[in-house]
Design a protein around this motif. Structure first.
Motif, PDB file in Angstrom:
ATOM      1  N   SER A  64      34.178  29.257  45.153  1.00 19.27           N
ATOM      2  CA  SER A  64      33.878  29.413  45.819  1.00 19.27           C
ATOM      3  C   SER A  64      32.441  28.284  47.198  1.00 19.27           C
ATOM      4  CB  SER A  64      33.842  30.431  47.175  1.00 19.27           C
ATOM      5  OG  SER A  64      35.281  30.654  47.581  1.00 19.27           O
ATOM      6  N   GLY A  65      31.152  28.074  45.750  1.00 19.78           N
ATOM      7  CA  GLY A  65      30.240  27.163  46.206  1.00 19.78           C
ATOM      8  C   GLY A  65      30.296  26.403  44.239  1.00 19.78           C
ATOM      9  N   PRO A  66      28.398  27.071  44.801  1.00 17.00           N
ATOM     10  CA  PRO A  66      27.562  25.016  43.743  1.00 17.00           C
ATOM     11  C   PRO A  66      26.975  26.115  42.184  1.00 17.00           C
ATOM     12  CG  PRO A  66      26.109  25.958  45.643  1.00 17.00           C
ATOM     13  CD  PRO A  66      27.920  26.677  46.029  1.00 17.00           C
ATOM     14  N   MET A  67      27.871  27.942  42.237  1.00 12.06           N
ATOM     15  CA  MET A  67      27.331  28.725  40.556  1.00 12.06           C
ATOM     16  C   MET A  67      28.451  28.744  40.475  1.00 12.06           C
ATOM     17  SD  MET A  67      24.499  29.300  41.710  1.00 12.06           S
ATOM     18  CE  MET A  67      24.412  31.077  40.648  1.00 12.06           C
ATOM     19  N   PRO A  68      28.731  28.358  39.150  1.00 13.95           N
ATOM     20  CA  PRO A  68      28.961  28.836  37.890  1.00 13.95           C
ATOM     21  C   PRO A  68      30.195  29.976  38.230  1.00 13.95           C
ATOM     22  CG  PRO A  68      27.274  28.381  36.822  1.00 13.95           C
ATOM     23  CD  PRO A  68      27.036  28.795  38.220  1.00 13.95           C
ATOM     24  N   ALA A  69      31.518  29.685  37.386  1.00 19.12           N
ATOM     25  CA  ALA A  69      32.392  31.209  37.527  1.00 19.12           C
ATOM     26  C   ALA A  69      31.594  32.180  36.382  1.00 19.12           C
ATOM     27  CB  ALA A  69      33.856  31.484  37.529  1.00 19.12           C
ATOM     28  N   THR A  70      31.365  33.079  36.216  1.00 14.20           N
ATOM     29  CA  THR A  70      30.682  33.549  35.234  1.00 14.20           C
ATOM     30  C   THR A  70      31.418  34.058  34.232  1.00 14.20           C
ATOM     31  OG1 THR A  70      31.121  35.719  36.340  1.00 14.20           O
ATOM     32  CG2 THR A  70      29.193  34.844  37.059  1.00 14.20           C
ATOM     33  N   LEU A  71      31.980  34.586  33.876  1.00 18.74           N
ATOM     34  CA  LEU A  71      33.557  34.292  32.818  1.00 18.74           C
ATOM     35  C   LEU A  71      34.027  32.995  32.860  1.00 18.74           C
ATOM     36  CD1 LEU A  71      34.923  38.310  34.399  1.00 18.74           C
ATOM     37  CD2 LEU A  71      33.119  37.435  32.433  1.00 18.74           C
ATOM     38  N   GLY A  72      33.679  32.323  33.176  1.00 16.13           N
ATOM     39  CA  GLY A  72      34.033  30.710  33.050  1.00 16.13           C
ATOM     40  C   GLY A  72      35.634  30.699  34.254  1.00 16.13           C
ATOM     41  N   LYS A  73      36.458  29.440  34.359  1.00 12.83           N
ATOM     42  CA  LYS A  73      37.898  29.264  34.930  1.00 12.83           C
ATOM     43  C   LYS A  73      38.281  28.105  34.619  1.00 12.83           C
ATOM     44  CE  LYS A  73      34.633  26.042  37.538  1.00 12.83           C
ATOM     45  NZ  LYS A  73      36.072  24.992  37.599  1.00 12.83           N
ATOM     46  N   SER A  74      39.641  28.149  35.091  1.00  8.83           N
ATOM     47  CA  SER A  74      40.673  27.089  34.873  1.00  8.83           C
ATOM     48  C   SER A  74      39.841  25.649  35.326  1.00  8.83           C
ATOM     49  CB  SER A  74      41.942  27.360  35.325  1.00  8.83           C
ATOM     50  OG  SER A  74      42.984  26.098  35.131  1.00  8.83           O
ATOM     51  N   ASN A  75      40.188  24.447  35.147  1.00  2.28           N
ATOM     52  CA  ASN A  75      39.771  23.284  35.903  1.00  2.28           C
ATOM     53  C   ASN A  75      41.090  23.517  36.676  1.00  2.28           C
ATOM     54  OD1 ASN A  75      41.355  22.130  33.484  1.00  2.28           O
ATOM     55  ND2 ASN A  75      40.787  20.732  33.777  1.00  2.28           N
ATOM     56  N   ASN A  76      41.526  23.352  36.511  1.00  2.00           N
ATOM     57  CA  ASN A  76      43.337  23.115  37.752  1.00  2.00           C
ATOM     58  C   ASN A  76      43.890  24.595  37.393  1.00  2.00           C
ATOM     59  OD1 ASN A  76      45.557  22.317  38.756  1.00  2.00           O
ATOM     60  ND2 ASN A  76      45.410  20.587  37.516  1.00  2.00           N
ATOM     61  N   GLY A 129      37.609  40.009  42.110  1.00  2.12           N
ATOM     62  CA  GLY A 129      36.750  40.846  41.854  1.00  2.12           C
ATOM     63  C   GLY A 129      35.765  41.832  41.152  1.00  2.12           C
ATOM     64  N   SER A 130      36.965  42.621  41.266  1.00  2.11           N
ATOM     65  CA  SER A 130      37.035  43.421  40.446  1.00  2.11           C
ATOM     66  C   SER A 130      36.600  43.431  38.768  1.00  2.11           C
ATOM     67  CB  SER A 130      38.423  44.282  40.470  1.00  2.11           C
ATOM     68  OG  SER A 130      38.063  45.590  39.423  1.00  2.11           O
ATOM     69  N   THR A 131      37.354  42.158  38.493  1.00  2.00           N
ATOM     70  CA  THR A 131      36.924  42.098  37.030  1.00  2.00           C
ATOM     71  C   THR A 131      35.745  41.255  37.093  1.00  2.00           C
ATOM     72  OG1 THR A 131      39.302  41.104  36.677  1.00  2.00           O
ATOM     73  CG2 THR A 131      37.517  40.343  35.255  1.00  2.00           C
ATOM     74  N   ALA A 132      35.462  40.397  38.010  1.00  2.00           N
ATOM     75  CA  ALA A 132      33.704  39.932  37.282  1.00  2.00           C
ATOM     76  C   ALA A 132      32.661  41.465  37.465  1.00  2.00           C
ATOM     77  CB  ALA A 132      33.317  39.114  38.788  1.00  2.00           C
ATOM     78  N   ARG A 133      32.951  41.918  37.917  1.00  2.00           N
ATOM     79  CA  ARG A 133      32.197  43.615  38.529  1.00  2.00           C
ATOM     80  C   ARG A 133      32.611  44.357  37.202  1.00  2.00           C
ATOM     81  NH1 ARG A 133      31.061  47.879  43.124  1.00  2.00           N
ATOM     82  NH2 ARG A 133      29.727  49.245  42.521  1.00  2.00           N
ATOM     83  N   TYR A 134      33.363  44.708  36.510  1.00  2.00           N
ATOM     84  CA  TYR A 134      33.660  45.156  35.011  1.00  2.00           C
ATOM     85  C   TYR A 134      33.094  44.774  34.250  1.00  2.00           C
ATOM     86  CZ  TYR A 134      36.185  47.552  31.476  1.00  2.00           C
ATOM     87  OH  TYR A 134      37.238  48.557  30.474  1.00  2.00           O
ATOM     88  N   PHE A 135      33.345  43.757  33.762  1.00  2.00           N
ATOM     89  CA  PHE A 135      32.963  42.978  32.670  1.00  2.00           C
ATOM     90  C   PHE A 135      31.248  42.574  33.200  1.00  2.00           C
ATOM     91  CE2 PHE A 135      37.134  42.072  31.915  1.00  2.00           C
ATOM     92  CZ  PHE A 135      37.399  43.123  30.126  1.00  2.00           C
ATOM     93  N   ALA A 136      30.339  42.797  34.336  1.00  2.00           N
ATOM     94  CA  ALA A 136      29.388  42.063  34.594  1.00  2.00           C
ATOM     95  C   ALA A 136      27.406  42.918  33.177  1.00  2.00           C
ATOM     96  CB  ALA A 136      28.478  42.377  35.513  1.00  2.00           C
ATOM     97  N   ASP A 137      28.189  43.665  32.711  1.00  2.00           N
ATOM     98  CA  ASP A 137      27.235  44.779  31.934  1.00  2.00           C
ATOM     99  C   ASP A 137      28.201  44.993  30.472  1.00  2.00           C
ATOM    100  OD1 ASP A 137      25.583  44.324  34.446  1.00  2.00           O
ATOM    101  OD2 ASP A 137      26.224  46.466  35.230  1.00  2.00           O
ATOM    102  N   ARG A 138      29.320  44.253  30.758  1.00  2.00           N
ATOM    103  CA  ARG A 138      29.497  45.103  29.276  1.00  2.00           C
ATOM    104  C   ARG A 138      29.005  43.483  28.161  1.00  2.00           C
ATOM    105  NH1 ARG A 138      34.380  48.806  29.404  1.00  2.00           N
ATOM    106  NH2 ARG A 138      35.074  47.533  28.094  1.00  2.00           N
ATOM    107  N   GLU A 139      29.256  44.232  27.103  1.00  2.00           N
ATOM    108  CA  GLU A 139      29.363  42.532  26.068  1.00  2.00           C
ATOM    109  C   GLU A 139      30.235  41.844  25.760  1.00  2.00           C
ATOM    110  OE1 GLU A 139      27.011  43.539  22.433  1.00  2.00           O
ATOM    111  OE2 GLU A 139      24.857  45.018  23.264  1.00  2.00           O
ATOM    112  N   ASP A 140      31.857  43.107  25.787  1.00  2.00           N
ATOM    113  CA  ASP A 140      32.708  41.969  25.713  1.00  2.00           C
ATOM    114  C   ASP A 140      33.317  41.391  26.318  1.00  2.00           C
ATOM    115  OD1 ASP A 140      33.044  44.508  26.802  1.00  2.00           O
ATOM    116  OD2 ASP A 140      35.237  45.261  26.072  1.00  2.00           O
ATOM    117  N   LYS A 141      32.682  40.534  27.009  1.00  2.00           N
ATOM    118  CA  LYS A 141      33.184  39.522  28.385  1.00  2.00           C
ATOM    119  C   LYS A 141      34.284  38.307  27.892  1.00  2.00           C
ATOM    120  CE  LYS A 141      28.856  39.131  30.926  1.00  2.00           C
ATOM    121  NZ  LYS A 141      28.138  40.282  30.309  1.00  2.00           N
TER     122      LYS A 141
END
Length: 505
Positions: A64-76, A129-141
């Motif tokens: 929803s903005g110019p920042m990239p999705a931290t865990l990747g995203k679908s292009n479609n 949003g829960s997923t993004a927070r859950y993996f934020a500080d984990r190495e197994d993203k």
């Protein structure tokens, strides 16, 4: 009554919620969440994904903005979902940012169906949003990146329509502070104290939590008392004045929703039982003036127009409505519609079917798709009655309303274009961006969510009554704004390289 075979009907709804404390919590992607909900909607209708010719998809926070999705995203995103379900729609659309979008898309889909541009439409949305927070500080993203070929009508995020460089420089970078300004403006109009208004907000929202506690799709199914919502504590900390946490939309959710809409002719051809059919009786989509232009920050003429217009199109009165779901990211949007329609916080019909955004969950732009799904189910259980869905986007920037019932009805047009012209023609307040002088505080919020507690001010210059914005870290003024009542207080304001700064006069 006999209806035109191209009349649109909602025939399938689906929802999905993954809670972080659930056994087997996966931390699902936006695509996976939407796939679960879309699969449930197709199963509810009893049709396969191959029948769907058009998909409208809602945008997640991560795109929803110019920042990239931290865990990747679908292009479609919509085609990623449909590929998993075995569908190959001719057209897919990705809608811009806006909480009004689910209801707006129902109206758009209905118009496309009537015009012969689509036969079977699916609307999908999800928020991880829960997923993004859950993996934020984990190495197994995980890496949710997908590259899908095929048509996509991407309408762009359009997030910049909701703020300017000037408003962003003065702290309006999140929904809570924006709505805090509006609720405090309303408190001023009503002449209520800080404590009395906070209790009024809690009395509005506490009954919603009771609904959420019984909803299997809720992210936080816990009933909250008025006193619990009012009392600031470690668990109910202040976010932005006047809101402690339990009055703020819950965005750390993993939720998905979907609805299937088709022509009466297609529903008959595909064998969808008529007891599944729900008609759209009324609808309206309106756009408000920009925030700083509005003469009265305590009101929203566009939202009021939308509510009344949808009822007019449906040819019913508010007393004919059996259920409501009013967008409740914060109290202000609910108060606006309640005032417009003469509803009280304790209306026996209730103000939500989901449980509201702070308790059911606030899945970004998708929330009202859950409200529509709940309304469709409720209307099936209460044949012949009417359900009202009010969906809000931006800073009370856009408002969409839908009226639903199992009663057969033709598709009717609304006067939204005309009403939007009326709103755009309303008087606007002059704004002074660069200044040095004395002024009064028109409304305010306090950002407790920043490293340094900061006051956010909309004020009026003594010299010409023009409007301005300012921030303050001045200890005396911030103390007044945090622990007292600064509405109408006299201040000094000056422009710096980093924006306007205020101190007590």
């Amino acid at each position: 009554m006999a209806v035109d075979p191209r009349t649109p009907v909602l025939v399938g709804v689906g929802q999905f919620t993954e809670r972080i404390d659930d056994p087997g919590y996966r931390g699902m992607s936006a695509v996976e969440l939407a796939t679960e909900a879309a699969g449930a909607a197709l199963a509810d209708a009893g049709v396969g994904a191959a029948a769907v010719d058009t998909v409208f998809a809602l945008r997640q926070f991560e795109i929803s903005g110019p920042m990239p999705a931290t865990l990747g995203k679908s292009n479609n995103y919509p085609r990623s979902v449909m590929n998993r379900l075995g569908g190959k729609p001719a057209r897919v659309v990705l809608e811009p940012v806006g909480g009004q979008s689910p209801q707006k898309l129902v109206t758009e889909a209905g118009g496309a169906i009537v015009a012969g541009e689509a036969d079977v439409v699916m609307i999908i949305g999800s928020e991880p949003g829960s997923t993004a927070r859950y993996f934020a500080d984990r190495e197994d993203k995980p890496d949710f990146t997908e590259h899908i070929e095929g048509q996509l009508e991407d309408r762009g995020h359009q997030i910049h329509q909701y703020f300017t460089e000037y408003t962003a420089k003065h702290g309006l970078t999140g929904a809570a502070v924006q709505y805090g300004l509006l609720d405090n403006a309303r408190r001023r109009r009503l002449g209520l104290s800080v404590a009395d208004y906070r209790r009024q907000m809690a009395e509005l929202f506490a009954p919603m939590s009771k609904v959420a506690a019984k909803n299997p799709f809720s992210s936080s199914p816990v009933e909250r008392s008025v006193d619990e919502i009012v009392t600031v504590s470690d668990d109910n900390r202040m976010i932005c004045d006047p809101y402690p946490r339990l009055l703020v939309a819950r965005d750390q959710v993993n939720q998905g929703a979907a609805v299937v809409m088709m022509t009466v002719e297609a529903a008959r051809r595909l064998g969808v039982p008529e007891e599944k059919w729900v008609y759209v009786h009324g609808h309206a989509d309106t756009v408000e003036q920009d925030l700083l232009d509005r003469v009265d920050l305590s009101e929203s003429p566009a939202a009021v127009h939308a509510a009344r217009e949808a009822l007019r199109v449906a040819q019913i009165d508010v007393d004919d409505v059996a259920t409501f779901d009013l967008y409740s990211c914060f109290p202000f949007p609910v108060f606006v519609i309640c005032e417009a329609l003469g509803l009280n916080a304790d209306d026996p019909r209730g103000l939500t079917l989901t449980g509201g955004l702070p308790y059911f969950g606030g899945p970004g732009n998708s929330y009202s798709l859950h409200a529509i799904a709940e309304t469709v189910c409720e209307m099936r259980d209460r044949p012949g009655q009417f359900g009202f869905v009010g969906a809000n986007g931006g800073t009370m920037s856009k408002y969409s309303v839908g009226i639903y019932s199992t009663l057969p009805a033709p598709w009717r047009s609304d006067r939204s274009v005309e009403l939007n012209r009326e709103v755009a023609a309303l008087p606007a307040v002059p704004v002074t961006e660069t200044l040095d002088g004395t002024a009064t505080i028109e409304t305010y919020s306090v950002r407790y969510d920043w490293p340094v507690r900061t006051g956010i001010i909309i004020g009026r210059l003594d010299a010409d009554d023009s409007r301005f914005m300012a921030t303050t870290e001045d200890q005396d003024l911030v103390a007044l704004m945090s622990d007292g009542d600064p509405l109408g207080a006299h201040i000094k304001v000056r422009t710096t390289e980093d924006g306007n700064r205020a101190t007590l006069a």
